[in-house]
Motif scaffolding. Structure first.
Motif, mmCIF file in Angstrom:
data_model
loop_
_atom_site.group_PDB
_atom_site.id
_atom_site.type_symbol
_atom_site.label_atom_id
_atom_site.label_comp_id
_atom_site.label_asym_id
_atom_site.label_seq_id
_atom_site.Cartn_x
_atom_site.Cartn_y
_atom_site.Cartn_z
ATOM 1 N N SER A 48 0.844 -1.196 0.000
ATOM 2 C CA SER A 48 0.000 0.000 0.000
ATOM 3 C C SER A 48 0.874 1.239 0.000
ATOM 4 O O SER A 48 2.010 1.223 0.471
ATOM 5 C CB SER A 48 -0.925 0.011 1.206
ATOM 6 N N ASN A 49 0.351 2.304 -0.538
ATOM 7 C CA ASN A 49 1.062 3.572 -0.544
ATOM 8 C C ASN A 49 0.195 4.670 0.078
ATOM 9 O O ASN A 49 0.357 5.837 -0.218
ATOM 10 C CB ASN A 49 1.474 3.947 -1.964
ATOM 11 N N LEU A 50 -0.702 4.279 0.953
ATOM 12 C CA LEU A 50 -1.588 5.238 1.589
ATOM 13 C C LEU A 50 -1.008 5.661 2.927
ATOM 14 O O LEU A 50 -0.654 4.829 3.752
ATOM 15 C CB LEU A 50 -2.970 4.615 1.809
ATOM 16 N N SER A 51 -0.898 6.951 3.112
ATOM 17 C CA SER A 51 -0.513 7.484 4.414
ATOM 18 C C SER A 51 -1.241 8.810 4.590
ATOM 19 O O SER A 51 -1.610 9.462 3.624
ATOM 20 C CB SER A 51 0.995 7.668 4.519
ATOM 21 N N SER A 52 -1.447 9.173 5.825
ATOM 22 C CA SER A 52 -2.218 10.371 6.122
ATOM 23 C C SER A 52 -1.739 10.933 7.450
ATOM 24 O O SER A 52 -1.057 10.269 8.217
ATOM 25 C CB SER A 52 -3.706 10.019 6.211
ATOM 26 N N THR A 53 -2.108 12.168 7.708
ATOM 27 C CA THR A 53 -1.787 12.763 9.003
ATOM 28 C C THR A 53 -2.833 12.393 10.039
ATOM 29 O O THR A 53 -2.673 12.683 11.210
ATOM 30 C CB THR A 53 -1.698 14.287 8.892
#
Length: 71
Positions: free
Chosen positions: A57-62
């Motif tokens: 996965s390449n999902l990241s968030s604050t």
């Protein structure tokens, strides 16, 4: 779309059996919790979480995210 490309086959399989899925994603991009809706109740599904976390996965968030998928 990231979610559609990476997870579409698995999520489509689950959505054929259950009306809704909740996917909880942590700030680091890992799936922290998955739930399926059955008879109006949300039930945890550890197997789906394990399967999804094995995929790249390449999902990241604050922030932490909750995605609700409906059939």
């Amino acid at each position: 779309m990231w979610l559609e490309n990476s997870y579409s086959a698995i999520l489509n399989m689950y959505l054929q059996k259950y009306h809704q899925l909740k996917i909880h994603i942590g700030k680091d991009g890992k799936i922290t919790k998955t739930e399926k809706e059955e008879n109006g109740n949300w039930l945890p599904d550890r197997n789906l979480r394990k399967i999804l976390n094995q995929l790249p996965s390449n999902l990241s968030s604050t922030k932490n995210l909750v995605i609700i998928l409906k059939q």
